[in-house]
Design a protein around this motif. Structure first.
Motif, mmCIF file in Angstrom:
data_model
loop_
_atom_site.group_PDB
_atom_site.id
_atom_site.type_symbol
_atom_site.label_atom_id
_atom_site.label_comp_id
_atom_site.label_asym_id
_atom_site.label_seq_id
_atom_site.Cartn_x
_atom_site.Cartn_y
_atom_site.Cartn_z
ATOM 1 N N ARG A 163 32.908 66.413 21.329
ATOM 2 C CA ARG A 163 32.532 64.722 21.402
ATOM 3 C C ARG A 163 32.151 64.286 20.255
ATOM 4 N N ALA A 164 31.844 64.934 19.093
ATOM 5 C CA ALA A 164 31.575 64.142 17.933
ATOM 6 C C ALA A 164 32.836 63.364 17.395
ATOM 7 N N ARG A 165 34.158 63.775 17.977
ATOM 8 C CA ARG A 165 35.335 63.251 17.445
ATOM 9 C C ARG A 165 35.741 62.299 18.700
ATOM 10 N N LEU A 166 34.962 62.069 19.767
ATOM 11 C CA LEU A 166 35.392 61.185 20.722
ATOM 12 C C LEU A 166 34.902 59.719 20.732
ATOM 13 N N ARG A 167 35.318 58.533 21.150
ATOM 14 C CA ARG A 167 34.691 57.309 21.234
ATOM 15 C C ARG A 167 35.284 56.680 22.494
ATOM 16 N N ALA A 168 34.210 55.981 23.306
ATOM 17 C CA ALA A 168 34.722 55.028 24.380
ATOM 18 C C ALA A 168 35.025 53.878 23.778
ATOM 19 N N VAL A 169 36.213 53.256 23.889
ATOM 20 C CA VAL A 169 36.772 52.038 23.440
ATOM 21 C C VAL A 169 36.257 50.836 24.135
ATOM 22 N N GLN A 170 35.933 49.887 23.476
ATOM 23 C CA GLN A 170 35.574 48.406 24.163
ATOM 24 C C GLN A 170 36.556 47.601 23.395
ATOM 25 N N THR A 171 36.342 46.369 23.765
ATOM 26 C CA THR A 171 36.916 44.994 23.186
ATOM 27 C C THR A 171 35.783 44.150 22.560
ATOM 28 N N PRO A 172 35.912 43.404 21.484
ATOM 29 C CA PRO A 172 37.462 42.794 21.114
ATOM 30 C C PRO A 172 38.251 43.705 20.129
ATOM 31 N N GLN A 173 39.374 44.018 20.521
ATOM 32 C CA GLN A 173 40.202 44.795 19.582
ATOM 33 C C GLN A 173 40.859 44.042 18.804
ATOM 34 N N SER A 174 41.390 44.204 17.602
ATOM 35 C CA SER A 174 41.653 43.207 16.703
ATOM 36 C C SER A 174 42.859 43.618 15.778
ATOM 37 N N PHE A 175 43.645 42.823 15.471
ATOM 38 C CA PHE A 175 44.899 43.112 14.791
ATOM 39 C C PHE A 175 45.500 42.022 13.967
#
Length: 400
Positions: A163-175
């Motif tokens: 789990r140290a390598r895992l992330r729950a992803v949110q927004t805003p995602q940016s590009f």
């Protein structure tokens, strides 16, 4: 950081939100007196005040959208371009929005944000912009507190990822804008359905950087999420409001004919009154300017011009309450007020507790966070000559 004029923010608001229960789509539901979408747009505007905002809506939601943005002030509405119409999937809706932005003039950076995340704060938005500028494609992520198990078709544990390598992803995602537009076009051409915009960028061969997210920036999905959001709005804690700001205020009023002066909303008996367009509450004016200064919102005159006859004789509590509401509208709180009244007379001491109580009530603050002092100038200057009263104030404000 990229200049604000080179940034666009695309807000995805075309979903139905069925898991939130029966009723309107969740982005148009009321949350403490405002729609979720209005709160989200206001938060984005605060975080990136010069960015262009475009919302992708469901074709059936034009009236709901119009009613929602009517809750915004004119400056916030001016940042919005015409909404784009969504498609049957989130991915198609985002692509439609990106194409609409491209037609209006492609920005350098685009942030893509869920309408149902109304708690994106300025620090998170700044991290998103910086990450896109540095890496091309980025998404906010938060560490997981629980161990994650991967299971097989029979329900048995197949693997336990670190789990140290895992992330729950949110927004805003940016590009960078050309990168994500081309990636979405490629995904559409290949008829690939992907779960978020970071995955669209990954599928096109781009590395996606994960920058620190924010646990407070959760997505409203279920009725329980709405209850959590209400708790967060009603009871912000110091831990959730790390942006500490201070503002100072100063005001002076001359004596005029009368039999009392207003100090902090209390009528204090005196041989004179104070002259002014409103009730000339010198203390309340200084505190109001201090609060406005802490959030960089100008001064009393900018909000209540003395040239406007409607404010003639007005109680100054109107001005102070307005300044406090501006802080709350940003999700913040006033942590402390420290003010000093400067005069030879009247004596402030006998009225200090009443003044503190009145100010605490108007500002919706605990009494022990309102400090009022008084001093003289040893008969020096205009206050020493008993020509008027001055007041100084410092406001400490905490914002998300």
């Amino acid at each position: 950081m990229v200049a604000g004029t080179e940034i666009a923010i695309l807000v995805v608001a075309g979903g139905r939100g069925s898991r939130a229960g029966e009723g309107l789509p969740k982005q148009y539901r009321e949350l403490a007196g405002e729609t979720v979408l209005a709160r989200t747009l206001r938060a984005l505007r605060v975080g990136a005040p010069r960015a262009r905002l475009k919302v992708v809506i469901h074709p059936d939601d034009r009236e709901l959208y119009a009613n929602s943005i009517a809750e915004l002030n004119p400056a916030e509405q001016a940042a919005l371009s015409e909404p784009a119409l969504g498609g049957p999937s989130r991915q198609e809706s985002v692509r439609n929005g990106l194409e609409a932005i491209a037609q209006e003039g492609a920005p350098a950076i685009v942030l893509i944000h869920d309408a149902a995340r109304p708690f994106a704060d300025p620090a998170l938005i700044a991290r998103a912009i910086d990450a896109a500028n540095a890496h091309g494609a980025a998404a906010p992520g938060v560490a997981l507190n629980d161990t994650v198990k991967e299971i097989d078709a029979g329900g048995f544990v197949f693997a336990t990822p670190d789990r140290a390598r895992l992330r729950a992803v949110q927004t805003p995602q940016s590009f960078r804008f050309p990168l994500i537009l081309d990636a979405h076009r490629a995904a559409a051409a290949a008829e690939r359905e992907l779960t978020d915009d970071a995955m669209v960028a990954e599928a096109a061969g781009h590395a996606v950087f994960v920058f620190p997210g924010d646990l407070a920036n959760f997505k409203l999905t279920t009725p329980e999420d709405f209850a959590r959001a209400m708790d967060q709005l009603k009871a912000p804690s110091f831990a959730s409001l790390p942006d500490v700001r201070m503002g100072q205020g100063y005001d002076v009023h001359a004596f005029a004919e009368g039999d009392h002066v207003w100090l902090g909303g209390v009528a204090v008996p005196h041989s004179h009154a104070l002259a002014g367009h409103s009730d000339a509450d010198v203390l309340m004016h200084a505190i109001t300017d201090a609060v406005l200064g802490a959030i960089a919102e100008g001064d009393i005159g900018a909000h209540f011009p003395p040239s406007d006859p409607q404010w003639k004789g007005a109680p100054s509590r109107i001005f102070l309450a307005h300044a406090c509401k501006l802080v709350r509208d940003r999700g913040g709180m006033i942590a402390h007020i420290d003010a000093t009244i400067v005069c030879e007379a009247p004596k402030v001491g006998p009225h200090r507790d009443a003044i503190r109580a009145t100010l605490a009530e108007i500002m919706e603050m605990p009494l022990d966070r309102v400090a009022i002092k008084a001093t003289t100038t040893e008969k020096l200057g205009f206050t020493g000559r008993r020509e008027g009263v001055a007041a100084l104030a410092i406001a400490t404000v905490r914002l998300p």
